[in-house]
Design a protein around this motif. Structure first.
Motif, PDB file in Angstrom:
ATOM      1  N   ILE A 551       0.825  -1.237  -0.081  1.00  0.00           N
ATOM      2  CA  ILE A 551       0.173   0.075   0.061  1.00  0.00           C
ATOM      3  C   ILE A 551       0.919   1.268   0.099  1.00  0.00           C
ATOM      4  O   ILE A 551       2.115   1.235   0.254  1.00  0.00           O
ATOM      5  N   PRO A 552       0.419   2.238  -0.371  1.00  0.00           N
ATOM      6  CA  PRO A 552       1.117   3.639  -0.419  1.00  0.00           C
ATOM      7  C   PRO A 552       1.304   4.001   1.090  1.00  0.00           C
ATOM      8  O   PRO A 552       0.543   3.533   2.042  1.00  0.00           O
ATOM      9  N   PRO A 553       2.344   4.871   1.344  1.00  0.00           N
ATOM     10  CA  PRO A 553       2.618   5.292   2.512  1.00  0.00           C
ATOM     11  C   PRO A 553       1.438   5.919   3.577  1.00  0.00           C
ATOM     12  O   PRO A 553       1.216   5.686   4.841  1.00  0.00           O
ATOM     13  N   ASP A 554       0.569   6.967   2.819  1.00  0.00           N
ATOM     14  CA  ASP A 554      -0.545   7.470   3.525  1.00  0.00           C
ATOM     15  C   ASP A 554      -1.505   6.603   3.835  1.00  0.00           C
ATOM     16  O   ASP A 554      -2.584   7.023   4.586  1.00  0.00           O
ATOM     17  N   PHE A 555      -1.715   5.439   3.275  1.00  0.00           N
ATOM     18  CA  PHE A 555      -2.955   4.436   3.801  1.00  0.00           C
ATOM     19  C   PHE A 555      -2.569   3.631   4.956  1.00  0.00           C
ATOM     20  O   PHE A 555      -3.566   2.862   5.522  1.00  0.00           O
ATOM     21  N   MET A 556      -1.182   3.723   5.529  1.00  0.00           N
ATOM     22  CA  MET A 556      -0.834   2.797   6.631  1.00  0.00           C
ATOM     23  C   MET A 556      -1.828   3.119   8.010  1.00  0.00           C
ATOM     24  O   MET A 556      -2.087   2.089   8.613  1.00  0.00           O
ATOM     25  N   SER A 557      -2.143   4.343   7.865  1.00  0.00           N
ATOM     26  CA  SER A 557      -3.129   4.476   9.087  1.00  0.00           C
ATOM     27  C   SER A 557      -4.405   4.003   9.002  1.00  0.00           C
ATOM     28  O   SER A 557      -5.078   4.224  10.199  1.00  0.00           O
ATOM     29  N   HIS A 558      -4.790   3.683   7.793  1.00  0.00           N
ATOM     30  CA  HIS A 558      -6.263   3.065   7.749  1.00  0.00           C
ATOM     31  C   HIS A 558      -6.366   1.645   8.115  1.00  0.00           C
ATOM     32  O   HIS A 558      -7.467   1.197   8.254  1.00  0.00           O
ATOM     33  N   LEU A 559      -5.268   1.046   8.231  1.00  0.00           N
ATOM     34  CA  LEU A 559      -5.097  -0.542   8.389  1.00  0.00           C
ATOM     35  C   LEU A 559      -5.340  -0.774   9.830  1.00  0.00           C
ATOM     36  O   LEU A 559      -4.883   0.046  10.913  1.00  0.00           O
ATOM     37  N   THR A 560      -6.278  -1.662  10.599  1.00  0.00           N
ATOM     38  CA  THR A 560      -6.526  -1.830  11.837  1.00  0.00           C
ATOM     39  C   THR A 560      -6.106  -3.213  12.406  1.00  0.00           C
ATOM     40  O   THR A 560      -5.808  -3.956  11.400  1.00  0.00           O
ATOM     41  N   ASP A 561      -6.394  -3.421  13.476  1.00  0.00           N
ATOM     42  CA  ASP A 561      -5.977  -4.712  14.115  1.00  0.00           C
ATOM     43  C   ASP A 561      -7.209  -5.468  14.252  1.00  0.00           C
ATOM     44  O   ASP A 561      -7.315  -6.575  14.826  1.00  0.00           O
ATOM     45  N   ARG A 562      -8.156  -5.310  13.271  1.00  0.00           N
ATOM     46  CA  ARG A 562      -9.566  -5.796  13.254  1.00  0.00           C
ATOM     47  C   ARG A 562      -9.766  -6.173  11.892  1.00  0.00           C
ATOM     48  O   ARG A 562      -9.133  -5.950  10.984  1.00  0.00           O
ATOM     49  N   PRO A 563     -10.775  -7.471  11.547  1.00  0.00           N
ATOM     50  CA  PRO A 563     -10.991  -7.624  10.360  1.00  0.00           C
ATOM     51  C   PRO A 563     -11.613  -6.480   9.571  1.00  0.00           C
ATOM     52  O   PRO A 563     -12.261  -5.421  10.049  1.00  0.00           O
ATOM     53  N   THR A 564     -11.302  -6.496   8.205  1.00  0.00           N
ATOM     54  CA  THR A 564     -12.050  -5.298   7.316  1.00  0.00           C
ATOM     55  C   THR A 564     -13.510  -5.208   7.541  1.00  0.00           C
ATOM     56  O   THR A 564     -14.176  -6.395   7.773  1.00  0.00           O
ATOM     57  N   ASN A 565     -14.084  -4.408   7.489  1.00  0.00           N
ATOM     58  CA  ASN A 565     -15.620  -4.043   7.673  1.00  0.00           C
ATOM     59  C   ASN A 565     -15.731  -4.138   6.101  1.00  0.00           C
ATOM     60  O   ASN A 565     -15.583  -3.276   5.380  1.00  0.00           O
ATOM     61  N   PHE A 566     -16.927  -4.741   5.921  1.00  0.00           N
ATOM     62  CA  PHE A 566     -17.330  -4.827   4.457  1.00  0.00           C
ATOM     63  C   PHE A 566     -18.816  -4.229   4.059  1.00  0.00           C
ATOM     64  O   PHE A 566     -19.419  -4.335   2.825  1.00  0.00           O
ATOM     65  N   TYR A 567     -19.065  -3.423   4.903  1.00  0.00           N
ATOM     66  CA  TYR A 567     -20.393  -2.499   4.743  1.00  0.00           C
ATOM     67  C   TYR A 567     -20.100  -1.441   3.781  1.00  0.00           C
ATOM     68  O   TYR A 567     -19.098  -0.667   3.820  1.00  0.00           O
ATOM     69  N   VAL A 568     -21.064  -1.355   2.697  1.00  0.00           N
ATOM     70  CA  VAL A 568     -20.532  -0.319   1.459  1.00  0.00           C
ATOM     71  C   VAL A 568     -20.352   1.023   2.014  1.00  0.00           C
ATOM     72  O   VAL A 568     -19.642   2.020   1.483  1.00  0.00           O
ATOM     73  N   GLY A 569     -21.326   1.633   3.112  1.00  0.00           N
ATOM     74  CA  GLY A 569     -21.251   3.026   3.388  1.00  0.00           C
ATOM     75  C   GLY A 569     -21.615   3.967   2.370  1.00  0.00           C
ATOM     76  O   GLY A 569     -22.171   3.686   1.154  1.00  0.00           O
ATOM     77  N   VAL A 570     -21.540   5.293   2.912  1.00  0.00           N
ATOM     78  CA  VAL A 570     -21.967   6.268   2.076  1.00  0.00           C
ATOM     79  C   VAL A 570     -21.387   6.514   1.160  1.00  0.00           C
ATOM     80  O   VAL A 570     -19.873   6.464   0.957  1.00  0.00           O
TER      81      VAL A 570
END
Lengths: 723, 101
Positions: A551-570
């Motif tokens: 991933i690019p460096p600025d996306f690092m902060s979006h990774l979490t220690d939990r599973p990815t959430n698959f809800y589509v969102g707004v």
């Protein structure tokens, strides 16, 4: 979508406390000696922020609400009052106990705590009908999946926006032939007038149960006396009635404070091609014949942003990602006649947002290719739970009758591809419509040959379709005990091996369908290492070293220690999932380019290049750190990965009552929180004009320590002041 | 303003001004007229201008009653049916409540 964040309440209350103190010290100056004044000042400093509010309320840390969603005709989900719903806690013991809540309990309204086996349609419908006595529901999510299947989705998903309508074939509409989701209770699509929250089964919930045991439980048939333990849940939703109403209210200009009340659901589709296609020149491409390989990304559950989506989403798109990687070399060295287009659709759960948008764009010359270029479609549905290693190939019986629609060839490609592998592909054997799939939206536009690969012959094998239990545990992803996260990342699970086989079949079938030579098939194999890492990243923990390197460096902060959430969102918020799939697809189908970071991020090969951005896209990924240093060595990846908007055409056409396209929107809200406290009886309610709520007694909840003597004095002072 | 101190002609002219002003969609002027000049018109002993003042007060009261009826009816209808009117209701509203129809 959250608009305002409510800041912690202790700070303003502290301030209020301090002001009181100043008053008292002013008074006491007249009477006291310097020594006493010093004492009060000391207590002023000593109390600090240990406010009265903290002694009354225990705030819930982990609050997962159910929110309101609206479409062209209905509103679904839950609503609370603007000032929260207060109810006396009651832990429901059985279905017969519901009668106590609804009829005989002496202290309505009640806030019902449900253990998850009791979260069924019959109980929820009874509570819904008696909603004047029910203030809310809190469901305790278990740590392990239940034994029998639970699905809050409808029995016939997306029945009105697929291809099987009255016009197409009335005998196949509305799941007349096969009910795809027989365990579906439809709870996710009901409207409730009280808030429903989900609680994790941890210490906070234990406090709640203990509070109930201590104060609320009827002992030996006697009714429990005040003070009783109560809970307050806030989840006030701004939007109401349906999408047309809320979009209209969004647009009203002349009010004093224009308020947005809802947002359309949507995100971006991710697509890539084996041969570069000019993305700037939209519309029909001459001589281009495309085989679309489709998968769906998203999922949902009853509660907001809880969507593990393991079997319903992850199994499909991880297989397609692995197949794309398997085909990388073969399509470079011995390119087949046709181009393969890998498409990952977002928002399919909500009436096919992503695929309807792509088809609409193709019809309106707004996409890199159009429907005339599409040769066939191969879709990967739910493939994670194969019994007897069998895969089922579903096709549409109505369009097959037309001789020009050559589904036979596609099925033969798949059968050839499966030779020699531990997978057997079969057709269902009787005339059956397609299961809910993105391919249905392509068929709605025109008859195209296509096959949907699933692991079920007729009804879903997925017993937890679109529910919060459709997680890694359900796919049997299990690791040996005592492994560190890094070791778990690289351990190849049996599920990963099974999905790898499916990916190999899909890759080979795509190659043949695209016109490639059968002699090349031996070299096309999916890599189980990659599959297992993707499964770990999406289902267990997205913050792992394999993802971090891609991933690019600025996306690092979006990774979490939990599973990815698959809800589509707004639509305004691009989800973590779309980004991850985009970067992974770029890494798996693209190649390293020797370009500087500056050029890479500006989508060009060198300073003078203006043409490459039409054909390729460039991503600067942060890469790995070499063994003897900590700084990561980034590099540029050149690929054909693009994003295309996945917002329902209904919002572009402003046709908010559309029957053809998805009209799902999500309401906005101000604050979502919950708290528990002890509540006194109505008789003690002091009806000051500024305290319309129940009078909450300043008694500490059970677990708290008693305040220290200095604070106790202060405490009593304040109690008398507030009363 | 103390009406005691005014000569009768000025009382009459004031009453007339308020009466005429109320026709400019200002029913509160009529309310003020009725309340303020009630004593002058009906309680005080007779004087020459009192008949005119009485007429003005009666007519102001009539106009006031009419306005009150119209406004009450409209407000009741609007509060009750705004939700059902959908689009029209929203365009007529100045602030629309959140979360309830």
């Amino acid at each position: 979508m959250k608009v305002l964040t409510v800041s912690g309440k202790s700070a303003p209350i502290c301030f209020k406390v301090n002001i009181f103190f100043i008053n008292f010290t002013d008074l006491s100056v007249v009477f006291s000696s310097d020594m006493r004044k010093g004492h009060l000042y000391f207590s002023f400093a000593g109390v600090g922020c240990n406010s009265v509010e903290k002694k009354i309320y225990v705030h819930l840390n982990y609050t997962v609400p159910c929110v309101r969603l609206l479409n062209a005709t209905h509103q679904i989900g839950c609503q609370s009052h603007l000032s929260g719903n207060v109810g006396v806690l009651h832990v429901l013991e059985s279905e017969e106990n519901v009668d106590w809540v609804l009829r005989s309990g002496p202290n309505p309204p009640y806030l019902v705590i449900l253990e998850s086996p009791l979260f069924t349609r019959s109980i929820m419908m009874k509570l819904k009908n008696g909603s004047s006595r029910v203030a809310g529901v809190a469901v305790v999510a278990p740590s392990a999946n239940p034994l029998e299947g639970v699905s809050p989705h409808t029995t016939c998903p997306n029945e009105n926006t697929g291809v099987y309508t009255e016009n197409y074939d009335p005998s196949l509409a509305h799941c007349n032939v096969t009910v795809w989701n027989p365990l579906g209770s439809g709870l996710s699509y009901e409207q409730f007038d009280f808030p429903i929250f989900s609680l994790k089964d941890d210490n906070d919930t234990q406090v709640i149960r203990q509070c109930y045991m201590d104060h609320n439980r009827a002992v030996n048939g006697s009714t429990p006396q005040y003070p009783l333990c109560a809970m307050q849940l806030y989840s006030h939703m701004s939007a109401v009635t349906d999408t047309a109403t809320c979009m209209r209210r969004n647009d009203i200009n002349f009010s004093i404070s224009p308020e947005m009340v809802c947002d359309p659901l949507g995100d971006y589709n991710v697509w890539a091609s084996t041969r570069p296609i000019n993305n700037t020149a939209k519309g029909h491409k001459m001589w281009e014949s495309v085989v679309i390989a489709a998968a769906r990304l998203d999922s949902r559950s009853f509660f907001f942003e809880v969507a593990p989506g393991a079997e319903s989403g992850v199994s499909g798109f991880v297989t397609l990602l692995a197949a794309a990687h398997a085909l990388r070399n073969a399509t470079q060295e011995a390119p087949p006649n046709r181009t393969i287009l890998y498409t990952f659709f977002q928002g399919e759960t909500f009436d096919y947002i992503g695929s309807s948008r792509m088809v609409y764009d193709m019809q309106n010359n707004n996409f890199a290719v159009d429907l005339d270029n599409v040769h066939s479609v191969l879709e990967i549905g739910q493939v994670g739970l194969r019994a007897d290693s069998r895969l089922w190939l579903h096709s549409d019986p109505v369009s097959r009758k037309n001789d020009s629609v050559n589904v036979r060839k596609l099925i033969e490609s798949l059968q050839t591809a499966a030779k020699g592998l531990n997978v057997s592909v079969n057709e269902p054997g009787f005339s059956q419509p397609l299961p809910p799939s993105s391919f249905q939206r392509f068929l709605r536009a025109r008859p195209i040959p296509g096959v949907v690969i699933e692991d079920h012959q007729s009804a879903f094998t997925n017993r937890f379709y679109e529910s919060m239990y459709d997680n890694a545990e359900y796919l049997n992803i299990s690791y040996p005990p005592n492994l560190t996260p890094e070791e778990q990342l690289v351990f190849v699970t049996d599920t990963a091996k099974a999905l790898t086989e499916v990916a190999t079949v899909v890759a080979r079938a795509l190659y043949i369908q695209a016109g490639g030579a059968e002699s090349q098939l031996e070299g096309i194999n999916a890599d189980p290492q990659i599959v297992t890492r993707m499964l770990y990243g999406f289902l267990i923990r997205s913050n792992n070293s394999w993802f971090q390197q891609r991933i690019p460096p600025d996306f690092m902060s979006h990774l979490t220690d939990r599973p990815t959430n698959f809800y589509v969102g707004v639509a305004q918020q691009r989800s973590e999932l779309t980004h991850l799939v985009q970067y992974l697809l770029a890494n798996l189908t693209g190649s390293t380019a020797n370009i500087s970071q500056d050029n890479c991020q500006n989508q060009r090969e060198d300073e003078k290049d203006k043409e490459s951005k039409h054909m390729y896209s460039y991503v600067w990924v942060q890469g790995a750190a070499p063994p003897n240093s900590t700084k990561r060595e980034g590099f540029c990846v050149r690929s054909t990965v693009r994003l295309s908007k996945a917002l329902s055409p209904a919002f572009d056409l402003r046709d908010y009552t559309s029957k053809n396209y998805s009209t799902w929107t999500e309401s906005r809200w101000k604050s979502i929180k919950g708290r528990i406290f002890l509540v006194a009886s109505h008789d003690l309610e002091v009806n000051f004009p500024f305290t319309p709520q129940r009078h909450e007694k300043a008694q500490s909840p059970p677990q708290r320590d008693l305040p220290s003597p200095t604070e106790n004095t202060v405490h009593k002072l304040l109690q008398t002041a507030l009363l | 303003m103390n009406l005691e101190r005014l000569p009768n002609e000025e009382k009459l002219s004031l009453c007339r001004k308020y009466y005429l002003g109320g026709f400019a969609f200002l029913p509160f002027l009529w309310l003020v007229n009725v309340v303020w000049f009630f004593k002058e018109a009906f309680v005080k002993p007779v004087y020459s201008e009192q008949l005119q003042i009485k007429t003005y007060v009666k007519r102001s009261a009539l106009g006031l009653l009419l306005w009150v009826t119209v406004l009450t009816t409209w407000i009741t209808i609007f509060q009750h049916y705004r939700a059902e009117w959908g689009e029209v209701g929203d365009y007529l509203s100045f602030t629309i409540p959140l979360g309830i129809p």
